[in-house]
Scaffold this motif. Structure first.
Motif, PDB file in Angstrom:
ATOM      1  N   SER A 631       0.830  -1.211   0.000  1.00 37.32           N
ATOM      2  CA  SER A 631       0.000   0.000   0.000  1.00 37.32           C
ATOM      3  C   SER A 631       0.859   1.254   0.000  1.00 37.32           C
ATOM      4  CB  SER A 631      -0.907   0.004   1.240  1.00 37.32           C
ATOM      5  OG  SER A 631      -0.129  -0.032   2.431  1.00 37.32           O
ATOM      6  N   ALA A 632       2.185   1.091   0.110  1.00 39.64           N
ATOM      7  CA  ALA A 632       3.091   2.224   0.313  1.00 39.64           C
ATOM      8  C   ALA A 632       3.770   2.657  -0.971  1.00 39.64           C
ATOM      9  CB  ALA A 632       4.152   1.863   1.345  1.00 39.64           C
ATOM     10  N   ASP A 633       3.859   3.966  -1.162  1.00 41.48           N
ATOM     11  CA  ASP A 633       4.693   4.519  -2.224  1.00 41.48           C
ATOM     12  C   ASP A 633       6.108   4.728  -1.700  1.00 41.48           C
ATOM     13  OD1 ASP A 633       3.240   4.830  -4.677  1.00 41.48           O
ATOM     14  OD2 ASP A 633       1.921   6.198  -3.607  1.00 41.48           O
ATOM     15  N   GLY A 634       7.012   5.120  -2.597  1.00 40.82           N
ATOM     16  CA  GLY A 634       8.402   5.352  -2.229  1.00 40.82           C
ATOM     17  C   GLY A 634       8.604   6.757  -1.699  1.00 40.82           C
ATOM     18  N   MET A 635       7.877   7.096  -0.636  1.00 40.57           N
ATOM     19  CA  MET A 635       7.924   8.429  -0.049  1.00 40.57           C
ATOM     20  C   MET A 635       8.227   8.310   1.438  1.00 40.57           C
ATOM     21  SD  MET A 635       4.489   9.929  -1.915  1.00 40.57           S
ATOM     22  CE  MET A 635       4.940  11.665  -1.830  1.00 40.57           C
ATOM     23  N   MET A 636       8.891   9.327   1.980  1.00 38.56           N
ATOM     24  CA  MET A 636       9.220   9.308   3.398  1.00 38.56           C
ATOM     25  C   MET A 636       7.966   9.154   4.242  1.00 38.56           C
ATOM     26  SD  MET A 636      11.211  12.145   5.731  1.00 38.56           S
ATOM     27  CE  MET A 636      12.723  11.998   4.793  1.00 38.56           C
ATOM     28  N   ARG A 637       6.883   9.823   3.858  1.00 39.28           N
ATOM     29  CA  ARG A 637       5.666   9.758   4.663  1.00 39.28           C
ATOM     30  C   ARG A 637       5.134   8.338   4.722  1.00 39.28           C
ATOM     31  NH1 ARG A 637       1.531  12.907   0.503  1.00 39.28           N
ATOM     32  NH2 ARG A 637       0.938  11.099  -0.746  1.00 39.28           N
ATOM     33  N   ASN A 638       5.233   7.583   3.615  1.00 39.75           N
ATOM     34  CA  ASN A 638       4.732   6.212   3.598  1.00 39.75           C
ATOM     35  C   ASN A 638       5.612   5.271   4.413  1.00 39.75           C
ATOM     36  OD1 ASN A 638       4.053   7.337   0.556  1.00 39.75           O
ATOM     37  ND2 ASN A 638       2.384   6.136   1.434  1.00 39.75           N
TER      38      ASN A 638
END
Length: 732
Positions: A631-638
């Motif tokens: 469910s996660a993208d390659g972003m710090m928030r995820n």
């Protein structure tokens, strides 16, 4: 609640720890700017409005989408940068720019984008008129049209409009976020006095009104008001008028110590409507004196002022797309229902017990997800249901199923994410309904969003209990499931059930998951798992074996993850990325990323599934590859500030579908793909000898997983093949 999140120091390509100052290349040569990369994405969306292979109304839909995308970008991302400038916060971006430098670059790019939107609208309007769909602007109306318009205005609009004088005796009216108004310059006939009046268009009014008739004729609501302004101002001469629109800061900061999260969000939503103005849009012929008045009264501070040659907003054009002209739209598509479940007479639990199954939306029906929950609600052997809800939509069958389950006496827990941007009000409403039905509603962490898409059903079977799980890459939203490409993974493997139980305990009781057998969960372990997989590929490459990584994401912005991929490329790992939206990774740079390719797919459906594949010592695709859904993208928030899951794919049929069908089809697509170059520009792949369209392929070819006996008895699925230095699709 705040918990410690694991982070790792940056490593140089050699593997040694380093810091940003010691990087081989400066940030601007290592990374693309996040905000400018997003604007590049919206340009690709806008380019679909010029795609001559699409029907005209579908092209108008893409123009409208580019407008709504831009609104959200301004209200959230640009508003955040403007806030930093106001507060003199010099937080440097991933590519080394200050907030002020980013704002300057963004404002120029947004201005260019808006003018491009208007040029495309002018072209589409001419083509649509030839096809029998008119957008009425300043043109003269036919007599019968004018008569109908006058009657409609009198009956439906005049009672709701409130002229407001702009003078020292009257306070300047409040213009809500996304509000549109008209300023009129008038001369009073009685004494010749010059007067300014404002009409704030009620938000309940439709953006466009269709005139009766066989052929579609549409008029913008502000144009209708201007045409009938004499009815609003009897005894005045109308000298001129101008339309304007306001966007405000719509991001919401969460107070970590908020005692009542629901009450906090209700007040935060009210504050959003009154946030600082971030964009003022004016029609190009707007009176300079009226413009100066707006600038003063709206207290513009680091806000962008744009003058548009026509409409002040493209977002409402979606209304015209609803015109009943099937010849000007995509041919309707009906998703397939998985044969595996039909073979079990619609019994989802029996089908899942037999073997793991993955559903590829929207090519396969989202109804199977709804049916899974409905069956759980009505099954007397089901004792408990646990469900995360990030976005569920306005007419949610998922909510109805959970309510039915609670009313049937089952233990139902719903994790409702209040911080789902722009869905907060809807989620608050669902939470209230669920609580009234007896559902235990949990709002999760104060400072982390629960973004994982998980459903867990505990069923009494024999002498014990079996847990059935659904893990999704997208939301439990039946409307977006018709246009977003996502994957739904169903399993009755007890290891997944035990891990899902730990996940829900983490959210509901802050009990950090330990020793999970299958799931990687952020923010406590997903980043570490990704790094472990990347490092294995680096080790394979250094040992002389093939190192390979494929990934499909919506966004890639995390500098640590990007640096790890740079390290892998430098070690000899071949990396192919499909990143639909923002990508801060700079591909094809000698000595840094020459083994990394990045492409973006924009088309009829919105690519939304997130997949990672690792070669495991061999070139991709191969049967030993390690494949994950997430469910996660390659972003710090995820990775660091959200609750997410990453799910390994172990079942052979599901593995083949995800790797050899979904991932491979995305990589070999030529008709909807844009390649990212090292200079930051995207280029369409263009004409090739054997064109391939990923969406057409999945619309016309059945899935592997979920076909059951039909897989052996029916026609074969065309096999896809990847050629090094080129790609093709072939039949077995």
């Amino acid at each position: 609640m705040t918990m410690k999140v694991e982070t790792e120091p940056m490593r140089s390509p050699s593997g040694a720890e380093t810091d940003a100052a010691a990087e081989v290349k400066p940030p601007i040569e290592r990374f693309f700017n996040r905000e400018l990369s997003w604007l590049q994405f919206n340009r690709r969306v806008l380019a679909e409005a010029q795609n001559k292979s699409y029907p005209l109304l579908e092209r108008l839909r893409f123009l409208s989408i580019s407008g709504s995308n831009l609104d959200e970008f301004m209200m959230v991302r640009v508003a955040g940068l403007a806030g930093q400038v106001r507060q003199q916060i010099e937080e440097i971006s991933i590519d080394g720019l200050t907030p002020g430098q980013q704002l300057q670059a963004i404002n120029g790019a947004v201005s260019d984008l808006v003018h491009e939107q208007h040029a495309i609208l002018a072209s589409l309007s001419r083509q649509l008129e030839k096809a029998g769909v008119r957008l009425i602007n300043d043109r003269r109306l036919e007599k019968h049209e004018a008569e109908w318009l006058a009657q409609y205005f009198e009956q439906h609009m005049l009672p709701a409009l409130t002229p407001q004088a702009i003078d020292p005796a009257h306070p300047f009216p409040f213009i809500a976020n996304q509000g549109t108004g008209i300023l009129f310059s008038l001369t009073r006939a009685a004494d010749g006095a010059q007067v300014r009046e404002m009409i704030v268009i009620p938000p309940a009014f439709p953006r466009f009104v269709r005139l009766p008739g066989k052929e579609g004729a549409w008029i913008a609501i502000e144009d209708m008001i201007r045409r009938k302004a004499a009815r609003l101002f009897p005894g005045f001469k109308i000298n001129g008028s101008g339309v304007f629109r306001v966007l405000r800061d719509s991001d919401m900061e969460i107070e970590e110590d908020a005692e009542d999260l629901v009450r906090h969000f209700r007040t935060a939503i009210q504050r959003r409507r009154r946030g600082k103005v971030i964009l003022l849009q004016l029609q190009a012929d707007f009176d300079p004196g009226a413009e100066e008045l707006l600038r003063e009264k709206l207290r513009l501070d680091h806000a962008l002022v744009l003058k548009s040659p026509g409409l002040v907003s493209m977002t409402g054009l979606a209304a015209i797309v609803e015109e009943e002209r099937p010849d000007l739209k995509f041919e309707p598509y009906s998703p397939r229902y998985p044969e595996r479940i039909l073979e079990h007479d619609g019994d989802c639990f029996a089908a899942i017990r037999e073997k793991d199954i993955v559903i590829h939306h929207p090519f396969e029906s989202f109804d199977v997800v709804i049916d899974f929950l409905r069956q759980a609600a009505s099954d007397p052997d089901v004792v408990a249901i646990k469900q995360t809800l990030y976005r569920a939509g306005k007419q949610s069958a998922v909510i109805a199923a959970l309510i039915a389950a609670a009313e049937a006496g089952k233990s139902v827990t719903a994790v409702v994410e209040l911080k789902a941007r722009f869905d907060e009000e809807q989620n608050l409403m669902w939470a209230s309904q669920l609580e009234r039905a007896g559902v235990q509603v949990i709002y999760g962490f104060v400072d982390w969003k629960t973004h994982a898409k998980v459903s867990m059903v505990v069923r009494r079977e024999g002498d014990g209990y079996r847990t059935y799980c659904h893990f999704g890459t997208g939301n439990y939203h039946p409307v977006t499931a018709r246009v977003y490409t996502d994957l739904s993974f169903f399993t009755a493997d007890p290891r997944f059930g035990r891990d899902a139980g730990q996940l829900f305990n983490f959210i509901t009781g802050y009990i950090e998951p330990r020793g999970t057998e299958m799931l990687a969960i952020s923010p406590v372990g997903l980043r570490r798992k990704l790094y472990e997989c990347i490092d294995r590929e680096i080790a394979f490459a250094k040992a002389g074996k093939a190192g390979a990584i494929w990934a499909k994401l919506n966004s890639l912005t995390d500098s640590q993850l990007i640096n790890r991929l740079y390290e892998a490329s430098s070690a000899g790992v071949e990396i192919a990325l499909v990143v639909r939206g923002i990508c801060c990774l700079r591909p094809g740079v000698p000595g840094l990323s020459e083994r990394i390719t990045v492409k973006s797919i924009i088309g009829r459906f919105l690519e939304h599934s997130r997949i990672w594949a690792f070669g495991n010592g061999a070139a991709l695709p191969n049967r030993r590859a390690r494949v994950f859904l997430t469910s996660a993208d390659g972003m710090m928030r995820n990775l660091d500030r959200r609750v997410e899951v990453m799910v390994p794919v172990r079942n052979r049929t599901v593995h083949d579908q995800v790797l050899d069908q979904v991932m491979l089809a995305n990589l070999i697509d030529t008709e909807q793909s844009w390649r990212l170059e090292a200079d930051g520009n995207y280029h369409r792949i263009g004409d090739v000898t054997k064109p391939f369209n990923v969406h057409r392929y999945f619309m016309t070819n059945p899935s592997l997983s979920g076909r059951g006996a039909a897989l052996t008895k029916g026609r074969k699925v065309p096999k896809l093949a990847l050629r090094r230095g080129g790609a093709t699709a072939k039949h077995d």
